[in-house]
Design a protein around this motif. Structure first.
Motif, PDB file in Angstrom:
ATOM      1  N   GLU A  50       1.017  -1.344   0.054  1.00  0.00           N
ATOM      2  CA  GLU A  50      -0.086   0.064   0.014  1.00  0.00           C
ATOM      3  C   GLU A  50       0.834   1.375  -0.017  1.00  0.00           C
ATOM      4  O   GLU A  50       0.532   2.151  -0.763  1.00  0.00           O
ATOM      5  CB  GLU A  50      -0.817  -0.111   1.377  1.00  0.00           C
ATOM      6  CG  GLU A  50      -1.906   1.220   1.382  1.00  0.00           C
ATOM      7  CD  GLU A  50      -2.661   1.214   2.411  1.00  0.00           C
ATOM      8  OE1 GLU A  50      -2.553   1.836   3.390  1.00  0.00           O
ATOM      9  OE2 GLU A  50      -3.669   0.347   2.272  1.00  0.00           O
ATOM     10  N   GLU A  51       2.100   1.292   0.919  1.00  0.00           N
ATOM     11  CA  GLU A  51       2.810   2.481   0.983  1.00  0.00           C
ATOM     12  C   GLU A  51       3.443   2.624  -0.522  1.00  0.00           C
ATOM     13  O   GLU A  51       3.679   3.682  -0.816  1.00  0.00           O
ATOM     14  CB  GLU A  51       3.817   2.332   1.833  1.00  0.00           C
ATOM     15  CG  GLU A  51       3.352   2.441   3.359  1.00  0.00           C
ATOM     16  CD  GLU A  51       4.370   1.928   4.486  1.00  0.00           C
ATOM     17  OE1 GLU A  51       4.330   2.707   5.440  1.00  0.00           O
ATOM     18  OE2 GLU A  51       4.911   1.172   4.246  1.00  0.00           O
ATOM     19  N   ASP A  54       1.166   4.097  -2.898  1.00  0.00           N
ATOM     20  CA  ASP A  54       0.780   5.657  -2.614  1.00  0.00           C
ATOM     21  C   ASP A  54       2.041   6.339  -3.194  1.00  0.00           C
ATOM     22  O   ASP A  54       1.991   7.302  -3.715  1.00  0.00           O
ATOM     23  CB  ASP A  54       0.628   5.579  -1.171  1.00  0.00           C
ATOM     24  CG  ASP A  54      -0.579   5.176  -0.544  1.00  0.00           C
ATOM     25  OD1 ASP A  54      -1.387   5.041  -1.461  1.00  0.00           O
ATOM     26  OD2 ASP A  54      -0.422   5.220   0.628  1.00  0.00           O
TER      27      ASP A  54
END
Length: 86
Positions: A50-51, A54
Motif C-alpha cells: 500500500e505504501e 501510494d
C-alpha cells in the motif's frame, strides 16, 4: 472542537496531554511520522504494498505536474520567438 468553533489550532495544554499520553503508551514521534514525500534512493525494503502504491501515485502526480510546466514554458518560448523573429 476548537477548530470547528473557528479558533485557530488547539491550546498548548492539549498538545501537552497528547504528547504525555503518547509517551506513556510507548509511542515516540519517530514511530508515528511517515515521510510525506518520496526521496530518490530512499529505502523501500520496509514499505508495504500500500505504501509503495501510494508512492507511485505521488510520483505520477509529480511527473504530470512537471510535464504541464514544461508545456507552459514551451508555449511561452514559442510566443517570445514569434515576437522577436525578424
Amino acid at each position: 472542537m476548537l477548530v470547528e468553533a473557528g479558533l485557530p489550532g488547539k491550546p498548548r495544554a492539549l498538545d501537552y496531554w497528547e504528547n504525555k499520553r503518547r509517551k506513556e503508551a510507548g509511542m515516540d514521534d519517530e514511530d508515528i511520522k511517515k515521510p510525506k514525500a518520496h526521496e530518490v534512493g530512499m529505502a523501500i525494503d520496509t514499505m508495504s504494498v500500500e505504501e509503495l502504491t501510494d508512492r507511485i501515485s505521488l510520483l505520477e502526480g509529480e511527473i504530470a505536474r512537471l510535464r504541464v510546466a514544461i508545456d507552459a514554458r514551451g508555449a511561452t518560448r514559442k510566443a517570445a520567438d514569434s515576437i522577436f523573429k525578424f
